[in-house]
Structure formats: C-alpha cells, structure tokens
Motif scaffolding. Structure first.
Motif, PDB file in Angstrom:
ATOM      1  N   LEU A  90       0.838  -1.204   0.000  1.00  8.65           N
ATOM      2  CA  LEU A  90       0.000   0.000   0.000  1.00  8.65           C
ATOM      3  C   LEU A  90       0.873   1.255   0.000  1.00  8.65           C
ATOM      4  CD1 LEU A  90      -2.687   1.491   0.130  1.00  8.65           C
ATOM      5  CD2 LEU A  90      -2.642   1.223   2.615  1.00  8.65           C
ATOM      6  N   ASN A  91       1.869   1.287   0.887  1.00  6.30           N
ATOM      7  CA  ASN A  91       2.750   2.456   0.949  1.00  6.30           C
ATOM      8  C   ASN A  91       3.571   2.593  -0.326  1.00  6.30           C
ATOM      9  OD1 ASN A  91       2.025   3.443   3.523  1.00  6.30           O
ATOM     10  ND2 ASN A  91       3.290   1.894   4.516  1.00  6.30           N
ATOM     11  N   ALA A  92       3.969   1.464  -0.904  1.00  8.65           N
ATOM     12  CA  ALA A  92       4.724   1.520  -2.158  1.00  8.65           C
ATOM     13  C   ALA A  92       3.857   2.037  -3.306  1.00  8.65           C
ATOM     14  CB  ALA A  92       5.292   0.142  -2.499  1.00  8.65           C
ATOM     15  N   SER A  93       2.576   1.660  -3.305  1.00  8.86           N
ATOM     16  CA  SER A  93       1.648   2.179  -4.319  1.00  8.86           C
ATOM     17  C   SER A  93       1.503   3.691  -4.177  1.00  8.86           C
ATOM     18  CB  SER A  93       0.274   1.518  -4.181  1.00  8.86           C
ATOM     19  OG  SER A  93       0.368   0.122  -4.388  1.00  8.86           O
ATOM     20  N   MET A  94       1.378   4.152  -2.932  1.00 12.42           N
ATOM     21  CA  MET A  94       1.302   5.604  -2.686  1.00 12.42           C
ATOM     22  C   MET A  94       2.577   6.303  -3.142  1.00 12.42           C
ATOM     23  SD  MET A  94      -1.568   6.560  -1.308  1.00 12.42           S
ATOM     24  CE  MET A  94      -2.629   5.318  -2.031  1.00 12.42           C
ATOM     25  N   LEU A  95       3.727   5.681  -2.861  1.00 11.55           N
ATOM     26  CA  LEU A  95       5.017   6.243  -3.264  1.00 11.55           C
ATOM     27  C   LEU A  95       5.098   6.369  -4.782  1.00 11.55           C
ATOM     28  CD1 LEU A  95       7.929   7.116  -2.610  1.00 11.55           C
ATOM     29  CD2 LEU A  95       8.564   4.682  -2.618  1.00 11.55           C
ATOM     30  N   ALA A  96       4.693   5.326  -5.488  1.00 10.39           N
ATOM     31  CA  ALA A  96       4.723   5.359  -6.957  1.00 10.39           C
ATOM     32  C   ALA A  96       3.788   6.448  -7.488  1.00 10.39           C
ATOM     33  CB  ALA A  96       4.335   3.997  -7.526  1.00 10.39           C
ATOM     34  N   MET A  97       2.607   6.584  -6.881  1.00 10.84           N
ATOM     35  CA  MET A  97       1.658   7.605  -7.333  1.00 10.84           C
ATOM     36  C   MET A  97       2.184   9.012  -7.039  1.00 10.84           C
ATOM     37  SD  MET A  97      -2.234   6.179  -7.061  1.00 10.84           S
ATOM     38  CE  MET A  97      -2.349   5.349  -5.506  1.00 10.84           C
ATOM     39  N   ARG A  98       2.775   9.197  -5.876  1.00 15.82           N
ATOM     40  CA  ARG A  98       3.368  10.513  -5.568  1.00 15.82           C
ATOM     41  C   ARG A  98       4.480  10.837  -6.557  1.00 15.82           C
ATOM     42  NH1 ARG A  98       3.130   8.662  -0.177  1.00 15.82           N
ATOM     43  NH2 ARG A  98       5.392   8.398  -0.096  1.00 15.82           N
ATOM     44  N   ARG A  99       5.299   9.847  -6.873  1.00 16.09           N
ATOM     45  CA  ARG A  99       6.379  10.064  -7.845  1.00 16.09           C
ATOM     46  C   ARG A  99       5.824  10.466  -9.208  1.00 16.09           C
ATOM     47  NH1 ARG A  99      10.065   4.793  -6.117  1.00 16.09           N
ATOM     48  NH2 ARG A  99      11.330   5.893  -4.549  1.00 16.09           N
TER      49      ARG A  99
END
Length: 199
Positions: A90-99
């Motif tokens: 979940l946090n990695a998905s958020m990180l990718a979206m923020r990027r």
C-alpha cells in the motif's frame, strides 16, 4: 462510463490543473508497482476511454498512444520490489503515485486518486473508489500504468522465461506459484509476497 464530473468540480473551485492518478500491479508476486498521472484538456473526448480492466490489450495499446499524444501532461513512475518489501504494497503504491504526480512536466495543483487511500501528496487530493470507471483522467492514468506494467512483464518474461510471466503478468496463478516452487524466486520477486513457499 467515466466523465469529467470530478475534474470539473475542482476546476469550478478554482484549481487550474487537475490530474488523475492510478496504479497497476499491486497483486503480482514480482516486478514493480507502476503508477501514472495524467492531466487532460478540459472536455477532451477520447473514443473508447474507460477503466483499463474493461478494455482488450489491443485497445489499451492504441489508447496508450492517443493519451500520451493528447494529454496536457503525463508521467509514469514506479516503486521497486525492494521498496514494496521495505514499506509494504500500500505504501509503495502511494510512493509510486506521488512520484508520478511530482514528475508531471506541467505541475498539477489537485490530484484525483483511484481508490480509498491518499497519503503524503504535496497537493490537495480526492480519493475516488473505482475512479478508473468514473473519472476521465483516472481512466487515462489506469491505461498508461497498465500498459507500462504489461510491457515490463514481457521484458521480465524474456529475462526469466521459466516463470511464464508474459502469460499471467506476475499474478499468483497456480502455474506461476508452481514455477516459483520449482525454480525458486528470482531477484525480481517481492519476498513479502512469497509466504506460500513456507506452506
């Protein structure tokens, strides 16, 4: 069918550049999670644009090029298997979206995020459950993310043909799990997704 309703609501509030954001690849056992962010011209109609999951591969590929050509701005980003293992999917998905949002060549001042979670964005956001079927710009982002991730799976398949990744796109099918049991996990695998090996 998706529309510009969510985007227009925010433009009506005075925002100037509303992007849609979505990811692909949360469920697979291997490879990165890929996200895309897209700002579309207001009122733009792209024939056939819809939730990527409702489209054929051929249609997604065609729309991928049209979206890139006609968007005001788009960006595609990812989070690696190592990052997924370190901070969870979940946090990695958020990180990718923020990027993806931060990499837009035209800066967005509002982001529509597919799903029910939004964390750590530098601009205001709205989450839209099943947003890829409701918002035009989220639908566009879903196609960019899905096609990019599928193309990565083709490359992973060429590098590691024994796993059959081109066929199942990394998802935990019976054949895929059997192959991981037989050959062991390659470096592209998400270690935290391999609990089935301990059973």
């Amino acid at each position: 069918m998706p529309s510009f309703e969510y985007e227009e609501r925010r433009y009506g509030e005075g925002f100037l550049a509303v992007c849609g954001c979505d990811e692909a690849g949360r469920g697979p056992l291997c490879g990165p999670v890929v996200a895309a962010a897209v700002i579309l011209p207001r009122g733009l109609e792209i024939e056939g644009l819809n939730d990527s999951k409702k489209l054929s591969e051929k249609k997604r590929e065609a729309l991928f090029e049209v979206i890139k050509e006609r968007a005001i701005a788009y960006a595609i980003a990812e989070a690696s298997p190592e990052e997924i293992d370190d901070i969870n999917i979940l946090n990695a998905s958020m990180l990718a979206m923020r990027r993806a949002v931060e990499a837009l060549p035209v800066k967005a001042d509002f982001a529509l995020i597919d799903g029910n979670c939004s964390r750590g964005f530098e601009i205001p956001t709205e989450t839209v459950v099943k947003g890829d079927a409701k918002s035009y710009s989220i639908a566009a982002a879903s196609i960019l993310a899905k096609v990019t991730r599928d193309r990565q799976c083709e490359e992973l398949d060429r590098a590691y043909p024994e796993y059959g990744i081109a066929k199942h796109k990394g998802y935990p099918t019976k054949d895929h799990m059997d192959a991981v049991r037989k050959y062991g996990p390659a470096p592209i695998y998400r270690k935290t997704f391999l609990k089935f090996l301990n059973k």
